[in-house]
Design an enzyme around this catalytic site. Structure first.
Site, short mmCIF file in Angstrom:
data_model
loop_
_atom_site.label_atom_id
_atom_site.label_comp_id
_atom_site.label_asym_id
_atom_site.label_seq_id
_atom_site.Cartn_x
_atom_site.Cartn_y
_atom_site.Cartn_z
N SER A 1 -43.92 -0.65 6.03
CA SER A 1 -42.54 -0.27 5.72
C SER A 1 -41.92 -1.30 4.77
O SER A 1 -42.44 -1.54 3.68
CB SER A 1 -41.75 -0.11 7.02
OG SER A 1 -40.50 0.47 6.79
N ASP B 1 -42.92 11.50 5.85
CA ASP B 1 -42.25 10.21 5.72
C ASP B 1 -41.26 10.28 4.56
O ASP B 1 -41.57 10.85 3.50
CB ASP B 1 -43.29 9.12 5.46
CG ASP B 1 -42.76 7.71 5.65
OD1 ASP B 1 -41.68 7.40 5.13
OD2 ASP B 1 -43.45 6.91 6.31
N HIS C 1 -42.31 8.44 9.57
CA HIS C 1 -42.32 6.99 9.37
C HIS C 1 -42.61 6.29 10.70
O HIS C 1 -42.10 6.68 11.74
CB HIS C 1 -40.98 6.54 8.81
CG HIS C 1 -41.00 5.17 8.23
ND1 HIS C 1 -41.72 4.85 7.10
CD2 HIS C 1 -40.41 4.00 8.64
CE1 HIS C 1 -41.57 3.57 6.82
NE2 HIS C 1 -40.78 3.03 7.74
#
Length: 322
Positions: free
Chosen positions: A162, A260, A290
């Protein structure tokens, strides 16, 4: 469409995670609570034959010291091991290396490598470039202390998830610009690469509906940049997708879920890396949102973990040419 309508696009094995976590949200008022939830449970232990030690290392000039976790197999090695600088996720505003320790300990054992996970300063208290400079300081420390760490300085890579993936990509660009330590690979899991995503609406049904939403993305980027994201003048070291050239960067693995929020920016970055002559391995996991590996027992999470580890294992075998 509502979040409930989008659930049909989610892998069925991941849906229970959504029920446990509840609706995603993030703002400055709730940030202390969100950070507290990211702390590891007290007394968390495992029986793996792996050593974990916290160290304070020098920051960059005029910056404070940086805390890192050093994770390595307990068994001695006859030869220097490959190494990895790990950068945790958390939208630039939360997260710690300690919360990632169980995963890092497994990695160290399975890959027979030394891992240094950096506790970089968090935004909004410390916006760009502070977090990236802390990561660079950790990499410099690894390279300069290769003998002490018993690592091979030609086989140091970087990995992140991330925002940590975005910092890892930014670090690769920064090393290229500064002539810093040569990275053997960059392993980017659903990396947060492009602040301009805040200006676009997701085009994939269900994209960005879970775990990290467009609203949360605005908060994360505003905190990191210190200004409204999406405008002119944003540094490519903060938002790597803005880099004019991606040539001469280390080989990359990029993994991302099909729903995502970062799917489009990650696909675009992978394409641009390939166009620049960089070796890229790209995996898109169907029905995954995500941070989907928060449900580690799901088949898609197991496949993702296996492929990511395999990519790192292969990259660590390679020595960079002189």
């Amino acid at each position: 469409m509502t979040e409930a309508d989008f659930r049909r696009f989610v892998d069925p094995e991941l849906r229970p995670l959504l029920d446990r976590l509840g609706p995603p949200s993030l703002d400055l008022a709730s940030l202390p609570e969100a950070r507290a939830k990211r702390q590891p449970p007290p007394g968390m232990k495992d029986t793996l034959p792996v050593l974990t030690a916290a160290r304070l290392i020098p920051g960059m000039p005029d910056d404070p010291d940086v805390r890192v976790l050093v994770v390595e197999p307990a068994a001695a090695s006859d030869t220097p091991r490959p190494a990895m600088l790990h950068i945790h996720g958390g939208g630039f505003v939360m997260g710690t290396p300690d919360a990632m320790s169980p995963m890092l300990r497994r990695w160290a054992l399975e890959l027979d490598c030394v891992i240094v996970s950096v506790e970089y300063r968090l935004a909004p208290e410390h916006p760009f470039p502070a977090p990236l400079e802390d990561c660079y300081a950790a990499l410099i420390w690894m390279a300069e202390n290769a003998a002490f760490l018993r690592i091979d300085p030609t086989r140091i890579g970087v990995a992140g998830e991330s925002a940590g993936g975005g910092l890892a990509a930014g670090l690769a660009l920064l090393c290229r610009q500064r002539g810093g330590p040569a990275l053997a690979f960059q392993n980017l899991q659903y990396p947060m690469l492009d602040d301009r995503t805040v200006l676009a609406k997701p085009t994939i049904p269900g994209g960005g509906a879970f775990l990290w939403t467009p609203e949360m993305n605005v908060v994360g980027w505003e905190c990191y940049l210190g200004i409204r994201p999406g405008g002119e003048g944003i540094s490519p070291f903060a938002a790597p997708a803005r880099a004019a050239s991606l040539e001469s960067l280390p080989p990359a693995y990029i993994g991302v879920g099909s729903i995502d929020l970062f799917l489009r920016e990650d696909l675009d970055y992978a394409t641009r890396l390939m166009q620049a002559g960089v070796s890229v391995e790209l995996e898109v996991f169907p029905g995954a949102f995500h941070a989907f590996e928060l449900e580690p027992r799901a088949g898609v999470s197991i496949r993702s973990s296996t492929r990511r580890l395999d990519a790192m294992r292969r990259a660590m075998r390679l020595h960079r040419p002189d």
